[in-house]
Design an enzyme around this catalytic site. Structure first.
Site, short mmCIF file in Angstrom:
data_model
loop_
_atom_site.label_atom_id
_atom_site.label_comp_id
_atom_site.label_asym_id
_atom_site.label_seq_id
_atom_site.Cartn_x
_atom_site.Cartn_y
_atom_site.Cartn_z
N LEU A 145 39.59 -102.90 5.21
CA LEU A 145 37.74 -103.22 5.69
C LEU A 145 37.23 -104.14 4.23
O LEU A 145 38.01 -105.04 3.83
CB LEU A 145 37.40 -101.66 5.00
CG LEU A 145 37.82 -100.42 5.83
CD1 LEU A 145 37.56 -99.05 5.07
CD2 LEU A 145 38.23 -100.59 7.18
N ASN A 150 46.27 -99.85 0.14
CA ASN A 150 46.49 -99.74 -1.45
C ASN A 150 45.38 -100.04 -1.60
O ASN A 150 44.71 -100.31 -2.97
CB ASN A 150 46.90 -101.44 -1.64
CG ASN A 150 45.85 -102.71 -0.86
OD1 ASN A 150 45.63 -101.99 0.37
ND2 ASN A 150 45.61 -103.33 -1.31
N GLU A 151 44.65 -99.14 -0.66
CA GLU A 151 42.47 -98.22 -1.48
C GLU A 151 43.06 -97.87 -3.11
O GLU A 151 41.90 -98.56 -3.62
CB GLU A 151 42.60 -97.36 -0.65
CG GLU A 151 42.45 -97.68 0.44
CD GLU A 151 43.37 -98.15 1.52
OE1 GLU A 151 42.91 -97.75 2.80
OE2 GLU A 151 44.45 -97.35 0.99
N GLY A 181 43.08 -101.21 5.42
CA GLY A 181 42.90 -100.98 7.05
C GLY A 181 43.75 -101.57 7.56
O GLY A 181 43.98 -101.27 9.16
#
Length: 304
Positions: free
Chosen positions: A110, A179-180, A155
Protein backbone atom coordinates in the site's frame (compact mmCIF):
# COMPACT_ATOMS: atom_id res chain seq x y z
CA UNK A 1 -13.44 22.10 -4.84
CA UNK A 2 -15.26 19.10 -6.26
CA UNK A 3 -15.13 15.90 -4.25
CA UNK A 4 -12.77 13.18 -5.42
CA UNK A 5 -14.53 10.58 -7.60
CA UNK A 6 -15.42 7.37 -5.78
CA UNK A 7 -14.03 4.04 -6.89
CA UNK A 8 -17.44 3.07 -8.25
CA UNK A 9 -17.59 6.23 -10.38
CA UNK A 10 -14.07 5.65 -11.66
CA UNK A 11 -14.98 2.11 -12.69
CA UNK A 12 -18.36 2.97 -14.21
CA UNK A 13 -16.65 5.58 -16.39
CA UNK A 14 -14.50 2.75 -17.72
CA UNK A 15 -17.52 0.53 -18.39
CA UNK A 16 -16.93 -1.75 -15.39
CA UNK A 17 -19.64 -2.59 -12.87
CA UNK A 18 -18.89 -2.66 -9.15
CA UNK A 19 -18.26 -6.11 -7.71
CA UNK A 20 -21.61 -6.42 -5.93
CA UNK A 21 -23.47 -6.02 -9.22
CA UNK A 22 -21.37 -8.44 -11.24
CA UNK A 23 -23.22 -11.66 -12.03
CA UNK A 24 -21.24 -14.87 -11.43
CA UNK A 25 -19.94 -16.61 -14.51
CA UNK A 26 -19.56 -20.38 -14.30
CA UNK A 27 -17.79 -21.88 -17.29
CA UNK A 28 -16.60 -20.11 -20.39
CA UNK A 29 -17.29 -20.37 -24.08
CA UNK A 30 -14.81 -22.16 -26.35
CA UNK A 31 -11.86 -19.88 -26.97
CA UNK A 32 -11.78 -20.25 -30.73
CA UNK A 33 -14.43 -21.58 -33.14
CA UNK A 34 -13.17 -24.59 -35.12
CA UNK A 35 -11.81 -23.90 -38.56
CA UNK A 36 -10.76 -20.32 -37.83
CA UNK A 37 -7.17 -19.10 -37.53
CA UNK A 38 -5.81 -18.60 -34.03
CA UNK A 39 -6.70 -15.28 -32.48
CA UNK A 40 -3.85 -12.80 -32.06
CA UNK A 41 -2.53 -11.46 -28.79
CA UNK A 42 -4.50 -8.48 -27.61
CA UNK A 43 -2.89 -5.89 -25.38
CA UNK A 44 -4.20 -2.95 -23.41
CA UNK A 45 -2.18 -0.71 -21.18
CA UNK A 46 -3.03 1.78 -18.48
CA UNK A 47 -0.58 4.14 -16.83
CA UNK A 48 0.47 1.65 -14.17
CA UNK A 49 -0.51 -1.81 -15.47
CA UNK A 50 0.13 -3.50 -18.82
CA UNK A 51 -2.07 -6.40 -19.89
CA UNK A 52 -1.62 -8.79 -22.79
CA UNK A 53 -4.11 -11.54 -23.62
CA UNK A 54 -3.17 -14.49 -25.81
CA UNK A 55 -6.59 -15.55 -27.05
CA UNK A 56 -5.26 -18.78 -28.54
CA UNK A 57 -4.23 -20.06 -25.09
CA UNK A 58 -6.78 -18.10 -23.07
CA UNK A 59 -4.01 -16.75 -20.82
CA UNK A 60 -3.44 -13.08 -19.99
CA UNK A 61 -0.35 -11.56 -18.43
CA UNK A 62 -0.79 -8.56 -16.15
CA UNK A 63 2.45 -6.65 -15.53
CA UNK A 64 2.83 -3.94 -12.91
CA UNK A 65 4.72 -0.97 -14.36
CA UNK A 66 4.56 1.75 -11.73
CA UNK A 67 8.18 2.50 -10.76
CA UNK A 68 10.00 2.77 -8.54
CA UNK A 69 8.27 0.07 -6.44
CA UNK A 70 4.74 -0.58 -7.81
CA UNK A 71 3.08 1.02 -4.78
CA UNK A 72 -0.63 0.32 -4.46
CA UNK A 73 -1.95 3.85 -4.80
CA UNK A 74 -5.62 4.67 -5.33
CA UNK A 75 -4.98 5.08 -9.05
CA UNK A 76 -3.07 1.79 -9.22
CA UNK A 77 -5.82 -0.10 -7.37
CA UNK A 78 -8.48 1.37 -9.65
CA UNK A 79 -6.53 0.32 -12.75
CA UNK A 80 -6.01 -3.14 -11.28
CA UNK A 81 -9.74 -3.66 -10.70
CA UNK A 82 -10.62 -2.36 -14.16
CA UNK A 83 -7.99 -4.56 -15.84
CA UNK A 84 -9.08 -7.66 -13.94
CA UNK A 85 -12.73 -7.01 -14.71
CA UNK A 86 -12.04 -6.59 -18.43
CA UNK A 87 -10.37 -9.99 -18.43
CA UNK A 88 -13.12 -11.54 -16.32
CA UNK A 89 -15.71 -10.33 -18.82
CA UNK A 90 -13.73 -11.60 -21.84
CA UNK A 91 -14.88 -15.17 -22.43
CA UNK A 92 -11.66 -15.88 -24.31
CA UNK A 93 -9.67 -15.42 -21.09
CA UNK A 94 -9.44 -18.35 -18.65
CA UNK A 95 -6.32 -17.49 -16.67
CA UNK A 96 -4.12 -14.55 -15.71
CA UNK A 97 -0.46 -14.39 -14.72
CA UNK A 98 0.37 -11.47 -12.43
CA UNK A 99 3.95 -10.22 -12.41
CA UNK A 100 6.10 -7.08 -12.42
CA UNK A 101 7.85 -5.14 -15.15
CA UNK A 102 9.94 -3.31 -12.53
CA UNK A 103 13.25 -5.05 -11.71
CA UNK A 104 13.70 -6.60 -8.25
CA UNK A 105 10.23 -5.65 -6.98
CA UNK A 106 6.84 -7.32 -7.33
CA UNK A 107 4.95 -4.69 -5.32
CA UNK A 108 5.96 -2.76 -2.22
CA UNK A 109 2.37 -2.79 -0.94
CA UNK A 110 0.00 0.00 0.00
CA UNK A 111 1.11 3.52 -0.88
CA UNK A 112 1.91 5.18 2.47
CA UNK A 113 1.17 8.64 1.05
CA UNK A 114 -2.48 7.60 0.60
CA UNK A 115 -2.73 7.02 4.36
CA UNK A 116 -0.87 10.04 5.70
CA UNK A 117 -2.23 13.57 6.11
CA UNK A 118 -5.40 13.02 4.09
CA UNK A 119 -9.11 13.54 4.82
CA UNK A 120 -11.39 10.87 6.25
CA UNK A 121 -13.21 10.86 2.90
CA UNK A 122 -9.97 10.02 1.13
CA UNK A 123 -9.14 7.27 3.61
CA UNK A 124 -12.59 5.75 3.02
CA UNK A 125 -12.20 5.82 -0.76
CA UNK A 126 -8.70 4.37 -0.59
CA UNK A 127 -9.65 1.53 1.76
CA UNK A 128 -12.71 0.67 -0.31
CA UNK A 129 -10.37 0.34 -3.31
CA UNK A 130 -8.07 -2.00 -1.34
CA UNK A 131 -11.09 -4.12 -0.40
CA UNK A 132 -12.31 -4.17 -4.00
CA UNK A 133 -8.92 -5.33 -5.27
CA UNK A 134 -8.93 -8.28 -2.85
CA UNK A 135 -12.57 -9.22 -3.39
CA UNK A 136 -12.09 -9.31 -7.17
CA UNK A 137 -8.79 -11.18 -7.15
CA UNK A 138 -9.51 -13.68 -4.35
CA UNK A 139 -12.95 -14.37 -5.82
CA UNK A 140 -11.93 -14.44 -9.48
CA UNK A 141 -13.33 -17.22 -11.68
CA UNK A 142 -10.07 -17.27 -13.65
CA UNK A 143 -6.99 -19.27 -12.77
CA UNK A 144 -4.64 -16.76 -11.14
CA UNK A 145 -0.90 -17.38 -10.90
CA UNK A 146 1.51 -14.95 -9.23
CA UNK A 147 4.96 -14.84 -10.83
CA UNK A 148 6.77 -13.10 -7.98
CA UNK A 149 9.94 -11.70 -9.57
CA UNK A 150 11.02 -9.43 -6.74
CA UNK A 151 10.33 -8.47 -3.14
CA UNK A 152 6.70 -8.40 -2.10
CA UNK A 153 5.93 -6.92 1.33
CA UNK A 154 2.52 -6.13 2.84
CA UNK A 155 -0.11 -5.43 0.16
CA UNK A 156 2.16 -6.94 -2.47
CA UNK A 157 2.18 -10.15 -0.45
CA UNK A 158 -1.63 -9.98 -0.22
CA UNK A 159 -1.89 -9.91 -4.04
CA UNK A 160 0.30 -13.00 -4.27
CA UNK A 161 -1.63 -14.75 -1.46
CA UNK A 162 -4.90 -14.07 -3.26
CA UNK A 163 -3.80 -15.99 -6.35
CA UNK A 164 -4.34 -19.72 -6.84
CA UNK A 165 -0.61 -20.44 -7.15
CA UNK A 166 2.60 -18.57 -6.34
CA UNK A 167 5.96 -19.04 -8.06
CA UNK A 168 8.84 -16.91 -6.76
CA UNK A 169 12.28 -16.23 -8.15
CA UNK A 170 14.92 -18.21 -6.26
CA UNK A 171 16.85 -15.25 -4.87
CA UNK A 172 17.52 -14.94 -1.10
CA UNK A 173 17.60 -11.14 -1.52
CA UNK A 174 13.90 -11.18 -2.43
CA UNK A 175 11.48 -11.34 0.50
CA UNK A 176 7.73 -11.60 1.00
CA UNK A 177 5.39 -11.24 3.97
CA UNK A 178 2.74 -9.21 5.76
CA UNK A 179 5.02 -6.84 7.65
CA UNK A 180 2.42 -4.24 8.69
CA UNK A 181 3.34 -4.57 12.38
CA UNK A 182 6.75 -3.05 11.63
CA UNK A 183 4.97 0.19 10.67
CA UNK A 184 2.69 0.14 13.69
CA UNK A 185 -0.25 -0.97 11.53
CA UNK A 186 -2.48 -3.98 12.20
CA UNK A 187 -3.28 -6.22 9.25
CA UNK A 188 -7.10 -6.42 8.93
CA UNK A 189 -8.97 -9.66 9.49
CA UNK A 190 -9.26 -10.50 5.79
CA UNK A 191 -5.49 -10.14 5.28
CA UNK A 192 -5.10 -12.47 8.26
CA UNK A 193 -7.69 -14.96 6.99
CA UNK A 194 -5.99 -15.17 3.60
CA UNK A 195 -2.61 -15.67 5.26
CA UNK A 196 -3.86 -18.36 7.65
CA UNK A 197 -5.52 -20.25 4.79
CA UNK A 198 -2.16 -20.36 3.03
CA UNK A 199 0.44 -21.09 5.73
CA UNK A 200 -1.57 -22.29 8.73
CA UNK A 201 -2.44 -20.63 12.03
CA UNK A 202 0.85 -20.88 13.94
CA UNK A 203 3.12 -19.62 11.15
CA UNK A 204 0.67 -16.80 10.39
CA UNK A 205 0.34 -15.82 14.07
CA UNK A 206 4.09 -15.56 14.60
CA UNK A 207 4.74 -13.87 11.27
CA UNK A 208 1.98 -11.26 11.69
CA UNK A 209 2.98 -10.35 15.26
CA UNK A 210 6.62 -9.92 14.29
CA UNK A 211 5.85 -8.23 10.95
CA UNK A 212 8.21 -10.72 9.33
CA UNK A 213 9.51 -10.52 5.80
CA UNK A 214 10.60 -13.99 4.72
CA UNK A 215 13.46 -14.51 2.25
CA UNK A 216 12.40 -16.61 -0.73
CA UNK A 217 13.80 -19.95 0.58
CA UNK A 218 12.07 -19.49 3.95
CA UNK A 219 8.82 -18.43 2.27
CA UNK A 220 8.90 -21.65 0.25
CA UNK A 221 9.58 -23.74 3.35
CA UNK A 222 6.54 -22.19 5.09
CA UNK A 223 4.30 -22.71 2.05
CA UNK A 224 3.91 -18.96 1.53
CA UNK A 225 5.02 -19.58 -2.06
CA UNK A 226 4.49 -22.87 -3.88
CA UNK A 227 7.70 -23.05 -5.92
CA UNK A 228 11.06 -21.37 -6.35
CA UNK A 229 12.70 -21.15 -9.78
CA UNK A 230 15.72 -19.37 -11.28
CA UNK A 231 14.69 -16.05 -12.78
CA UNK A 232 15.40 -17.21 -16.33
CA UNK A 233 13.00 -20.13 -15.84
CA UNK A 234 10.13 -18.12 -14.32
CA UNK A 235 8.16 -17.55 -17.52
CA UNK A 236 8.51 -21.15 -18.66
CA UNK A 237 7.48 -22.56 -15.28
CA UNK A 238 4.56 -20.18 -14.91
CA UNK A 239 3.24 -21.20 -18.33
CA UNK A 240 3.53 -24.90 -17.45
CA UNK A 241 1.66 -24.45 -14.17
CA UNK A 242 -1.06 -22.43 -15.88
CA UNK A 243 -1.49 -25.16 -18.52
CA UNK A 244 -1.85 -27.76 -15.77
CA UNK A 245 -4.63 -25.80 -14.08
CA UNK A 246 -6.41 -25.03 -17.35
CA UNK A 247 -6.44 -28.73 -18.30
CA UNK A 248 -9.36 -29.17 -15.89
CA UNK A 249 -12.97 -28.31 -16.80
CA UNK A 250 -13.60 -24.69 -15.83
CA UNK A 251 -16.91 -25.29 -14.07
CA UNK A 252 -15.53 -27.94 -11.71
CA UNK A 253 -12.49 -25.86 -10.78
CA UNK A 254 -14.54 -22.66 -10.37
CA UNK A 255 -17.15 -24.27 -8.14
CA UNK A 256 -14.43 -25.87 -6.01
CA UNK A 257 -12.62 -22.54 -5.67
CA UNK A 258 -15.85 -20.81 -4.67
CA UNK A 259 -16.55 -23.52 -2.09
CA UNK A 260 -13.09 -23.06 -0.56
CA UNK A 261 -13.07 -19.26 -0.52
CA UNK A 262 -16.70 -18.18 -0.17
CA UNK A 263 -16.79 -17.99 3.64
CA UNK A 264 -13.76 -15.69 3.75
CA UNK A 265 -15.12 -13.46 0.99
CA UNK A 266 -18.58 -13.31 2.55
CA UNK A 267 -17.11 -12.24 5.88
CA UNK A 268 -15.67 -9.05 4.38
CA UNK A 269 -18.77 -8.37 2.26
CA UNK A 270 -20.93 -8.60 5.40
CA UNK A 271 -18.66 -6.27 7.39
CA UNK A 272 -17.34 -4.03 4.62
CA UNK A 273 -18.56 -0.66 5.94
CA UNK A 274 -17.53 -1.55 9.49
CA UNK A 275 -14.07 -2.46 8.19
CA UNK A 276 -13.78 0.91 6.43
CA UNK A 277 -14.77 2.78 9.59
CA UNK A 278 -12.28 0.76 11.63
CA UNK A 279 -9.54 1.66 9.15
CA UNK A 280 -10.44 5.37 9.24
CA UNK A 281 -10.51 5.39 13.04
CA UNK A 282 -7.17 3.60 13.29
CA UNK A 283 -5.26 5.44 10.57
CA UNK A 284 -6.47 8.85 11.80
CA UNK A 285 -4.88 8.43 15.23
CA UNK A 286 -2.06 10.89 15.77
CA UNK A 287 0.25 8.12 17.00
CA UNK A 288 -0.27 6.21 13.73
CA UNK A 289 0.14 9.34 11.62
CA UNK A 290 3.37 10.11 13.46
CA UNK A 291 4.64 6.58 12.82
CA UNK A 292 3.83 6.88 9.11
CA UNK A 293 5.53 10.29 8.85
CA UNK A 294 8.66 8.89 10.51
CA UNK A 295 8.66 5.96 8.09
CA UNK A 296 8.31 8.29 5.10
CA UNK A 297 11.21 10.41 6.40
CA UNK A 298 13.33 7.29 6.75
CA UNK A 299 12.57 6.36 3.12
CA UNK A 300 13.54 9.86 1.96
CA UNK A 301 16.88 9.59 3.77
CA UNK A 302 17.55 6.18 2.16
CA UNK A 303 16.89 7.65 -1.28
CA UNK A 304 19.15 10.60 -0.47
Amino acid sequence: MAAAPTLARRMVRSGVLPLCRRPPVWGRAPRQPPGLPLAPCRAFSNNKIMVELDESSGVATMKFKSPPVNSLSLDFLTEFCISLEKLENNRACRGVIITSAVPKIFSSGLDITEMCGKSTEHYAEFWRAVQEMWLRLYGSNMVTVAAVNGSSPAGGCLIALSCDYRIMVENPKFSIGLNEAQLGIVAPFWFKDTFVNTVGHRVAERSLQLGSLHPAPEAHRFGLVDELVPEEKLQEKTGAVMAQWLALPDHARQLTKSMMRKAVLDRLVAHREEDIQNFISFISKESIQKSLRMYMEMLKKKKG
